[in-house]
Design an enzyme around this catalytic site. Structure first.
Site, PDB file in Angstrom:
ATOM      1  N   LYS A  16       0.811  -1.224   0.000  1.00 20.62           N
ATOM      2  CA  LYS A  16       0.000   0.000   0.000  1.00 20.62           C
ATOM      3  C   LYS A  16       0.844   1.274   0.000  1.00 20.62           C
ATOM      4  CE  LYS A  16      -2.533   0.648   3.709  1.00 20.62           C
ATOM      5  NZ  LYS A  16      -1.988  -0.635   4.156  1.00 20.62           N
ATOM      6  N   LYS A  38      -1.282  10.420   6.162  1.00 19.30           N
ATOM      7  CA  LYS A  38      -1.420   9.145   6.858  1.00 19.30           C
ATOM      8  C   LYS A  38      -2.166   9.432   8.158  1.00 19.30           C
ATOM      9  CE  LYS A  38      -0.120   4.710   7.550  1.00 19.30           C
ATOM     10  NZ  LYS A  38      -0.269   3.588   6.622  1.00 19.30           N
ATOM     11  N   GLY A 114      -3.479  -0.866   7.176  1.00 25.19           N
ATOM     12  CA  GLY A 114      -4.008  -2.213   7.013  1.00 25.19           C
ATOM     13  C   GLY A 114      -5.151  -2.244   6.008  1.00 25.19           C
ATOM     14  N   PRO A 212       6.190  -3.460  -9.883  1.00 22.92           N
ATOM     15  CA  PRO A 212       7.184  -4.533  -9.762  1.00 22.92           C
ATOM     16  C   PRO A 212       7.558  -4.770  -8.308  1.00 22.92           C
ATOM     17  CG  PRO A 212       8.184  -2.532 -10.643  1.00 22.92           C
ATOM     18  CD  PRO A 212       6.699  -2.289 -10.611  1.00 22.92           C
TER      19      PRO A 212
END
Length: 232
Positions: A16, A38, A114, A212
């Protein structure tokens, strides 16, 4: 008009933060003023060897960041706060603080903690509640869009987890904007190859980007240069 993006994951450890950095780098490359928020960071204390998620994003994407609450234990936010015996801001307070930041930026990206139903406050509020409240508050105020991006795994189990997450979003009248496969292996197996095709088929949500597996270890200037190409 500021565009808001809420980034959630189908689980913890799905990529994430790197996906958030890639979204931020892509927007920055397009000339946008970008802020990453955040609301709650856990697992970071005075002696932590690991950087906070916002520090990783700031280094990789070279954008402004804000962390609203930090807790020491690597647990769900409400559990970590209870052990630390500190109060948590409510989801309503998080929404108000995020809205206050919008005028200075073209794009504000909110990274959850999460999965979608992890509790962010002591009242049972989750990132799902934050995304819902932010969506409807901005819709009423000035029509600013809120896009919810779901970061998912490439391997076995991802179809079930991703369908559960997108179903929960639709239950509160939020249509997911897209999926990001957070870590694509260098040598994908049959499960990964099939899942890349099946994820949009079973969820009805497009895959926006495939990152990636080594994306987070790239030098920042290489990351910022490569990130736009990871998106469809």
């Amino acid at each position: 008009m500021t565009r808001v993006v809420v980034v959630t994951g189908t689980d913890t450890g799905v990529g994430k933060t790197i996906a958030t950095a890639a979204l931020a780098a892509r927007a920055r490359a397009a000339g946008e003023r970008v802020l990453v928020v955040k609301p709650v960071q856990t697992g970071i204390g005075p002696d932590s060897a690991e950087p906070a998620d916002v520090d990783t994003v700031a280094e990789l994407a070279d954008v402004d960041v804000q962390e609203l609450t930090r807790l020491r234990e690597p647990l769900a936010p409400d559990t970590a706060a209870r052990l630390e015996r500190v109060p948590l801001p409510t989801v309503r307070e998080h929404v108000a603080r995020i809205r206050a930041l919008l005028p200075a930026y073209d794009r504000v990206i909110v990274e959850g903690a999460g999965g979608l139903l992890v509790r962010l406050d002591a009242e049972g509020g989750t990132l799902l509640d934050l995304a819902r409240d932010l969506t409807f508050a901005l819709r009423r105020a000035d029509g600013s869009p809120v896009d919810v991006v779901v970061v998912c795994r490439a391997g076995l189990g991802t179809l079930n987890h991703t369908e559960l997450t997108t179903t929960a979003l639709r239950a509160v009248q939020i249509e997911p904007a897209g999926l990001v496969i957070g870590s694509w292996p260098r040598e994908p197996g049959l499960a990964e190859t099939c899942n890349r095709t099946d994820l949009p088929r079973v969820t009805g949500v497009p895959v926006l980007a495939v990152l990636p597996a080594d994306a987070g270890s790239l030098a920042p200037e290489v990351f910022r240069s490569a990130a736009p190409a990871w998106f469809a």
